[in-house]
Design a protein around this motif. Structure first.
Motif, mmCIF file in Angstrom:
data_model
loop_
_atom_site.group_PDB
_atom_site.id
_atom_site.type_symbol
_atom_site.label_atom_id
_atom_site.label_comp_id
_atom_site.label_asym_id
_atom_site.label_seq_id
_atom_site.Cartn_x
_atom_site.Cartn_y
_atom_site.Cartn_z
ATOM 1 N N PRO A 26 0.825 -1.214 0.000
ATOM 2 C CA PRO A 26 0.000 0.000 0.000
ATOM 3 C C PRO A 26 0.859 1.265 0.000
ATOM 4 O O PRO A 26 1.862 1.343 0.706
ATOM 5 N N THR A 27 0.479 2.230 -0.791
ATOM 6 C CA THR A 27 1.163 3.517 -0.790
ATOM 7 C C THR A 27 0.845 4.230 0.522
ATOM 8 O O THR A 27 -0.328 4.351 0.890
ATOM 9 N N PRO A 28 1.851 4.690 1.261
ATOM 10 C CA PRO A 28 1.588 5.332 2.555
ATOM 11 C C PRO A 28 0.904 6.680 2.383
ATOM 12 O O PRO A 28 0.983 7.313 1.323
ATOM 13 N N GLU A 29 0.230 7.114 3.427
ATOM 14 C CA GLU A 29 -0.446 8.412 3.416
ATOM 15 C C GLU A 29 0.176 9.316 4.466
ATOM 16 O O GLU A 29 0.476 8.869 5.582
ATOM 17 N N PRO A 30 0.379 10.585 4.142
ATOM 18 C CA PRO A 30 1.010 11.488 5.110
ATOM 19 C C PRO A 30 0.065 11.876 6.235
ATOM 20 O O PRO A 30 -1.129 12.110 6.015
ATOM 21 N N GLY A 31 0.618 11.936 7.452
ATOM 22 C CA GLY A 31 -0.134 12.414 8.595
ATOM 23 C C GLY A 31 0.137 13.892 8.811
ATOM 24 O O GLY A 31 0.723 14.571 7.957
ATOM 25 N N PRO A 32 -0.250 14.435 9.962
ATOM 26 C CA PRO A 32 0.025 15.835 10.257
ATOM 27 C C PRO A 32 1.520 16.139 10.195
ATOM 28 O O PRO A 32 2.335 15.366 10.698
ATOM 29 N N HIS A 33 1.853 17.230 9.536
ATOM 30 C CA HIS A 33 3.244 17.692 9.416
ATOM 31 C C HIS A 33 4.129 16.678 8.687
ATOM 32 O O HIS A 33 5.324 16.605 8.930
ATOM 33 N N GLU A 34 3.515 15.909 7.792
ATOM 34 C CA GLU A 34 4.247 14.966 6.944
ATOM 35 C C GLU A 34 3.901 15.221 5.486
ATOM 36 O O GLU A 34 2.867 15.832 5.176
ATOM 37 N N VAL A 35 4.748 14.734 4.597
ATOM 38 C CA VAL A 35 4.471 14.815 3.170
ATOM 39 C C VAL A 35 4.738 13.464 2.526
ATOM 40 O O VAL A 35 5.556 12.688 3.003
ATOM 41 N N ILE A 77 4.610 14.955 -3.455
ATOM 42 C CA ILE A 77 3.409 14.624 -4.216
ATOM 43 C C ILE A 77 2.157 15.153 -3.526
ATOM 44 O O ILE A 77 1.276 15.717 -4.160
ATOM 45 N N SER A 78 2.085 14.970 -2.221
ATOM 46 C CA SER A 78 0.947 15.497 -1.453
ATOM 47 C C SER A 78 1.405 15.834 -0.046
ATOM 48 O O SER A 78 2.442 15.340 0.419
ATOM 49 N N VAL A 79 0.638 16.673 0.628
ATOM 50 C CA VAL A 79 1.020 17.128 1.968
ATOM 51 C C VAL A 79 -0.075 16.792 2.969
ATOM 52 O O VAL A 79 -1.261 16.734 2.631
ATOM 53 N N GLY A 80 0.347 16.561 4.212
ATOM 54 C CA GLY A 80 -0.589 16.273 5.278
ATOM 55 C C GLY A 80 -1.082 17.529 5.966
ATOM 56 O O GLY A 80 -0.702 18.658 5.630
ATOM 57 N N GLU A 81 -1.902 17.325 6.963
ATOM 58 C CA GLU A 81 -2.486 18.426 7.716
ATOM 59 C C GLU A 81 -1.402 19.275 8.385
ATOM 60 O O GLU A 81 -0.433 18.756 8.922
ATOM 61 N N GLY A 82 -1.575 20.587 8.328
ATOM 62 C CA GLY A 82 -0.660 21.497 9.009
ATOM 63 C C GLY A 82 0.612 21.812 8.260
ATOM 64 O O GLY A 82 1.483 22.508 8.781
ATOM 65 N N SER A 84 2.580 23.837 5.602
ATOM 66 C CA SER A 84 2.455 25.075 4.830
ATOM 67 C C SER A 84 3.733 25.437 4.076
ATOM 68 O O SER A 84 3.695 26.278 3.179
ATOM 69 N N ASN A 85 4.858 24.805 4.457
ATOM 70 C CA ASN A 85 6.142 25.187 3.858
ATOM 71 C C ASN A 85 6.605 24.236 2.756
ATOM 72 O O ASN A 85 7.690 24.415 2.211
ATOM 73 N N PHE A 86 5.815 23.217 2.438
ATOM 74 C CA PHE A 86 6.103 22.338 1.311
ATOM 75 C C PHE A 86 4.843 22.231 0.461
ATOM 76 O O PHE A 86 3.718 22.285 0.979
ATOM 77 N N LYS A 87 5.058 22.039 -0.828
ATOM 78 C CA LYS A 87 3.923 21.893 -1.749
ATOM 79 C C LYS A 87 4.265 20.866 -2.812
ATOM 80 O O LYS A 87 5.457 20.581 -3.051
ATOM 81 N N PRO A 88 3.252 20.283 -3.448
ATOM 82 C CA PRO A 88 3.528 19.328 -4.522
ATOM 83 C C PRO A 88 4.436 19.934 -5.585
ATOM 84 O O PRO A 88 4.261 21.081 -6.000
ATOM 85 N N SER A 142 8.536 13.219 7.726
ATOM 86 C CA SER A 142 8.245 14.445 8.459
ATOM 87 C C SER A 142 8.876 15.625 7.730
ATOM 88 O O SER A 142 9.962 15.508 7.148
ATOM 89 N N ILE A 143 8.231 16.772 7.774
ATOM 90 C CA ILE A 143 8.805 17.966 7.155
ATOM 91 C C ILE A 143 10.093 18.383 7.865
ATOM 92 O O ILE A 143 10.918 19.101 7.293
#
Length: 363
Positions: A26-35, A77-82, A84-88, A142-143
């Motif tokens: 399974p492809t992992p999904e980012p949590g808060p403050h993760e990408v 590719i995608s960002v988790g909750e919270g 703001s300093n990284f983007k796809p 983690s960011i």
């Protein structure tokens, strides 16, 4: 338009000590403050064969199945909750350590020595060792353990950033004497980069200690003096080439038995030693206790690359540090077995071997 993220990805999965396979997970999904990042290049580290063989099973990795790999670069590719300093689309280089953030060592900026090591519930992560790693098409990080890369830093060079940052951390601990002489033991990737970094920081003469093809490579890549330990006593040779006084700084980058003692005997009175290479658990050194005391030698253990990754990215981007010529081989993820064999057995003059899970970058 947002990219469609596949539900599964290919990854190198350790099933038990010494046993692995490439499989869909399974492809992992980012949590808060993760990408979530697409891994574009991941370099094989000297610690990876140990982890794959299961030499430290129960610790690295803590359990099976497990995805190793920690020297990587890719794109968000995608960002988790919270976040703001990284983007796809952001290009990033990964760092293996992410401390809990609140123990005394983390608060002091020494998150590589987190007091909550191996306790994921505290927020600690050590990617590729106790937390899922980068030998996969995607990784969640983690960011706090990511550094943005400018467009002129390739993904292959980005996968070398961790190695270079490890070398820089050791050099920062000791410092470099401007105009002085440095000895580097072990012309592997870390030793070769330590050699280049020492020059940039002001060393006038660099002596490399090693053997065979990698020692020859060190000569081509910038060492002033080569010492072949199979042909001569390395301590005697280093002292001979430093006017009999010894070098200002010595960097042990091999982790081999006997080299700690050699490094101690190579430096001048008041000299400094950094132990950057990681030895096997069974190596215990006998050291000249009184000699160290009477000569006021400073010895630094050096672990990982806290607060140095961003410096390496900037040095590579500005052209101050060249890493490209150290990557000698590259393979797709499905040829990992061949990549590992090339690295471990140093086939065809291998220095650094890179795996590209999502294909080669076109530049």
């Amino acid at each position: 338009m947002n990219e469609i993220i596949p539900k599964t990805m290919q990854a190198l999965v350790l099933l038990s000590p010494g046993k692995y396979e490439i499989r869909d997970v399974p492809t992992p999904e980012p949590g808060p403050h993760e990408v979530l990042c697409r891994v574009r290049a991941v370099a094989i580290c000297g610690s990876d064969p140990e982890i794959i063989r299961g030499d430290l099973a129960g610790i690295w990795p803590p359990s099976y199945p497990f995805i190793p790999g920690h020297e990587w670069a890719g794109e968000v590719i995608s960002v988790g909750e919270g976040v703001s300093n990284f983007k796809p689309g952001d290009r990033v280089a990964g760092e293996p350590h992410k401390g809990c953030g609140y123990c005394r060592n983390c608060l002091d900026g020494r998150y590589n020595l987190c007091e909550n090591y191996g306790l994921p519930e505290t927020g600690h992560r050590h990617y590729g060792f106790v937390s899922p790693g980068a030998y996969a098409q995607y990784i969640v990080n983690s960011i706090k353990s990511l550094t943005k890369m400018p467009p002129n830093v390739s993904f292959r060079d980005g996968s070398m950033v961790d190695t270079a940052a490890v070398a820089l951390h050791g050099l920062e601990l000791t410092g470099i004497t401007p105009g002085g002489t440095v000895a580097v033991i072990g012309p592997g990737p870390i030793g070769l980069i330590a050699m280049r970094m020492a020059r940039k920081m002001g060393a006038a003469k660099i002596i490399m200690v090693g053997r065979r093809s990698r020692l020859a490579a060190a000569g081509k890549l910038g060492a002033d003096i080569l010492v072949d330990f199979e042909k001569e006593d390395p301590v005697g040779a280093v002292r001979k080439f430093s006017n009999g006084l010894g070098v200002n700084e010595a960097f042990e980058c091999s982790g081999a038995k006997g080299t700690f003692d050699q490094a101690v005997r190579m430096v001048k009175k008041g000299g400094r030693i950094a132990l950057i290479g990681v030895p096997p658990d069974n190596i215990v050194e006998e050291l000249p206790f009184k000699y160290i005391v009477h000569n006021e030698l400073a010895i630094f253990g050096s672990r990982a690359d806290p607060n140095t990754t961003w410096k390496i990215v900037q040095m590579v981007s500005s052209g101050q540090l060249v890493l490209e010529d150290l990557t000698t081989h590259a393979f797709p993820l499905e040829e990992f077995e061949k990549a590992l064999d090339t690295f471990v057995n140093r086939r065809d003059g291998a220095i650094k071997v890179v795996v590209e899970p999502n294909g080669r970058e076109e530049r």
